[in-house]
Design a protein around this motif. Sequence first.
Motif, PDB file in Angstrom:
ATOM      1  N   ARG A   1       0.869  -1.187   0.000  1.00  8.86           N
ATOM      2  CA  ARG A   1       0.000   0.000   0.000  1.00  8.86           C
ATOM      3  C   ARG A   1       0.896   1.224   0.000  1.00  8.86           C
ATOM      4  NH1 ARG A   1      -5.438  -0.871   1.801  1.00  8.86           N
ATOM      5  NH2 ARG A   1      -5.710  -3.076   2.248  1.00  8.86           N
ATOM      6  N   PHE A   2       0.619   2.120  -0.927  1.00 11.16           N
ATOM      7  CA  PHE A   2       1.314   3.393  -0.995  1.00 11.16           C
ATOM      8  C   PHE A   2       0.274   4.478  -0.740  1.00 11.16           C
ATOM      9  CE2 PHE A   2       3.572   0.502  -3.752  1.00 11.16           C
ATOM     10  CZ  PHE A   2       4.899   0.716  -3.419  1.00 11.16           C
ATOM     11  N   TYR A   3       0.528   5.316   0.244  1.00 11.38           N
ATOM     12  CA  TYR A   3      -0.383   6.422   0.545  1.00 11.38           C
ATOM     13  C   TYR A   3       0.285   7.722   0.151  1.00 11.38           C
ATOM     14  CZ  TYR A   3      -3.060   3.191   3.427  1.00 11.38           C
ATOM     15  OH  TYR A   3      -3.826   2.146   3.864  1.00 11.38           O
ATOM     16  N   GLY A   4      -0.537   8.674  -0.274  1.00  4.09           N
ATOM     17  CA  GLY A   4       0.002   9.977  -0.620  1.00  4.09           C
ATOM     18  C   GLY A   4      -1.093  11.007  -0.682  1.00  4.09           C
TER      19      GLY A   4
ATOM     20  N   GLY B   1      -4.464  18.489  -2.099  1.00  2.84           N
ATOM     21  CA  GLY B   1      -4.854  17.925  -0.803  1.00  2.84           C
ATOM     22  C   GLY B   1      -5.690  16.669  -0.881  1.00  2.84           C
ATOM     23  N   ARG B   2      -5.925  16.167  -2.081  1.00  2.00           N
ATOM     24  CA  ARG B   2      -6.725  14.955  -2.249  1.00  2.00           C
ATOM     25  C   ARG B   2      -5.867  13.740  -1.925  1.00  2.00           C
ATOM     26  NH1 ARG B   2      -9.782  13.175  -7.778  1.00  2.00           N
ATOM     27  NH2 ARG B   2     -11.441  12.018  -6.752  1.00  2.00           N
TER      28      ARG B   2
ATOM     29  N   THR C   1      -6.786   4.425  -5.836  1.00  2.00           N
ATOM     30  CA  THR C   1      -8.008   5.059  -5.339  1.00  2.00           C
ATOM     31  C   THR C   1      -7.684   6.519  -5.063  1.00  2.00           C
ATOM     32  OG1 THR C   1      -8.648   2.961  -4.330  1.00  2.00           O
ATOM     33  CG2 THR C   1      -9.835   4.930  -3.622  1.00  2.00           C
ATOM     34  N   LEU C   2      -8.291   7.398  -5.855  1.00  2.00           N
ATOM     35  CA  LEU C   2      -8.102   8.832  -5.679  1.00  2.00           C
ATOM     36  C   LEU C   2      -9.221   9.358  -4.803  1.00  2.00           C
ATOM     37  CD1 LEU C   2      -7.231   9.747  -9.354  1.00  2.00           C
ATOM     38  CD2 LEU C   2      -5.708   9.958  -7.400  1.00  2.00           C
ATOM     39  N   GLY C   3      -8.877  10.093  -3.759  1.00  2.00           N
ATOM     40  CA  GLY C   3      -9.887  10.618  -2.837  1.00  2.00           C
ATOM     41  C   GLY C   3     -10.524   9.514  -2.025  1.00  2.00           C
ATOM     42  N   PHE C   4      -9.695   8.598  -1.499  1.00  2.00           N
ATOM     43  CA  PHE C   4     -10.264   7.429  -0.795  1.00  2.00           C
ATOM     44  C   PHE C   4     -10.995   7.821   0.478  1.00  2.00           C
ATOM     45  CE2 PHE C   4      -7.383   6.870   2.758  1.00  2.00           C
ATOM     46  CZ  PHE C   4      -6.201   7.468   2.340  1.00  2.00           C
ATOM     47  N   ASP C   5     -10.800   9.039   0.969  1.00  2.00           N
ATOM     48  CA  ASP C   5     -11.529   9.492   2.151  1.00  2.00           C
ATOM     49  C   ASP C   5     -12.743  10.337   1.778  1.00  2.00           C
ATOM     50  OD1 ASP C   5      -9.964  11.463   1.108  1.00  2.00           O
ATOM     51  OD2 ASP C   5      -9.251  12.223   3.032  1.00  2.00           O
ATOM     52  N   GLU C   6     -13.085  10.390   0.486  1.00  2.00           N
ATOM     53  CA  GLU C   6     -14.239  11.145   0.008  1.00  2.00           C
ATOM     54  C   GLU C   6     -15.424  10.202  -0.188  1.00  2.00           C
ATOM     55  OE1 GLU C   6     -12.878  12.999  -3.570  1.00  2.00           O
ATOM     56  OE2 GLU C   6     -11.396  14.212  -2.521  1.00  2.00           O
TER      57      GLU C   6
ATOM     58  N   ILE D   1     -11.322   2.668 -15.408  1.00  2.00           N
ATOM     59  CA  ILE D   1     -11.447   3.876 -14.595  1.00  2.00           C
ATOM     60  C   ILE D   1     -12.913   4.010 -14.201  1.00  2.00           C
ATOM     61  CG2 ILE D   1     -11.130   6.374 -14.512  1.00  2.00           C
ATOM     62  CD1 ILE D   1      -9.114   6.034 -16.861  1.00  2.00           C
ATOM     63  N   ASP D   2     -13.162   4.151 -12.914  1.00  2.00           N
ATOM     64  CA  ASP D   2     -14.517   4.347 -12.385  1.00  2.00           C
ATOM     65  C   ASP D   2     -14.476   5.623 -11.561  1.00  2.00           C
ATOM     66  OD1 ASP D   2     -16.938   4.330 -11.085  1.00  2.00           O
ATOM     67  OD2 ASP D   2     -16.815   2.232 -10.473  1.00  2.00           O
ATOM     68  N   ASP D   3     -15.286   6.620 -11.978  1.00  2.00           N
ATOM     69  CA  ASP D   3     -15.201   7.913 -11.295  1.00  2.00           C
ATOM     70  C   ASP D   3     -16.041   7.984 -10.026  1.00  2.00           C
ATOM     71  OD1 ASP D   3     -17.784   8.204 -12.232  1.00  2.00           O
ATOM     72  OD2 ASP D   3     -17.457  10.254 -12.929  1.00  2.00           O
ATOM     73  N   GLY D   4     -16.731   6.939  -9.715  1.00  2.00           N
ATOM     74  CA  GLY D   4     -17.509   6.903  -8.489  1.00  2.00           C
ATOM     75  C   GLY D   4     -18.905   7.494  -8.621  1.00  2.00           C
ATOM     76  N   SER D   5     -19.214   8.123  -9.760  1.00  2.00           N
ATOM     77  CA  SER D   5     -20.551   8.702  -9.939  1.00  2.00           C
ATOM     78  C   SER D   5     -21.299   8.050 -11.095  1.00  2.00           C
ATOM     79  CB  SER D   5     -20.430  10.217 -10.172  1.00  2.00           C
ATOM     80  OG  SER D   5     -19.711  10.464 -11.362  1.00  2.00           O
TER      81      SER D   5
END
Length: 178
Positions: free
Chosen positions: A45-48, A53-54, A81-86, A114-118
């Motif tokens: 797992r790589f976190y960044g 700030g995303r 996962t981009l914005g995993f806390d969103e 790619i899945d944008d979550g919406s």
Amino acid sequence: MRIVLPAVIGLILVGVAGQVAWRSMRAAARPPAEAKTQIRMISPRFYGQSGDGRSFMITARSALRDDNDMQNVRLDAPTLTLGFDEPQPSRVTAKSGIYREDTMMLSLSGDVRIDDGSGYRFASEEAVVDTRTGNISGETAMLGEGPTGQVKSNAYTVYDKGDRVVFRGGVRTRLERK
């Protein structure tokens, strides 16, 4: 017998000592081969955090750090996962990838999804993700679909957290009425 037996024993001892000395000199003249060790991580797992700030997280089935370039990490079945806390994070998956820790660039290849979550999903064979900006680009054919229709193009770039997508080359769209 009193002379022959001690002479044979003396010859054997001289032979053994000579062989030990010979092997020691040969071993000292040749340095031991350096064993190449691979640094393999299982379920890494790589976190960044991107420039805006995303938060992002990169996971994979396994990862292998390059012996010649320690900033280069080869990933098997990576998921970004981009914005995993969103509430609606974006996810990008592929068969393989290479993550450069110094530039924070993730190159994906093979069945990129790619899945944008919406509700919008895109499929391609390659993608490059700049985790500093969150921008995703690809120079291969892309097929996308979502609640408003479908789109097909030869290249694409996703900007502004997915709010702006630029399709290039042979763009075909089909919009659905609601």
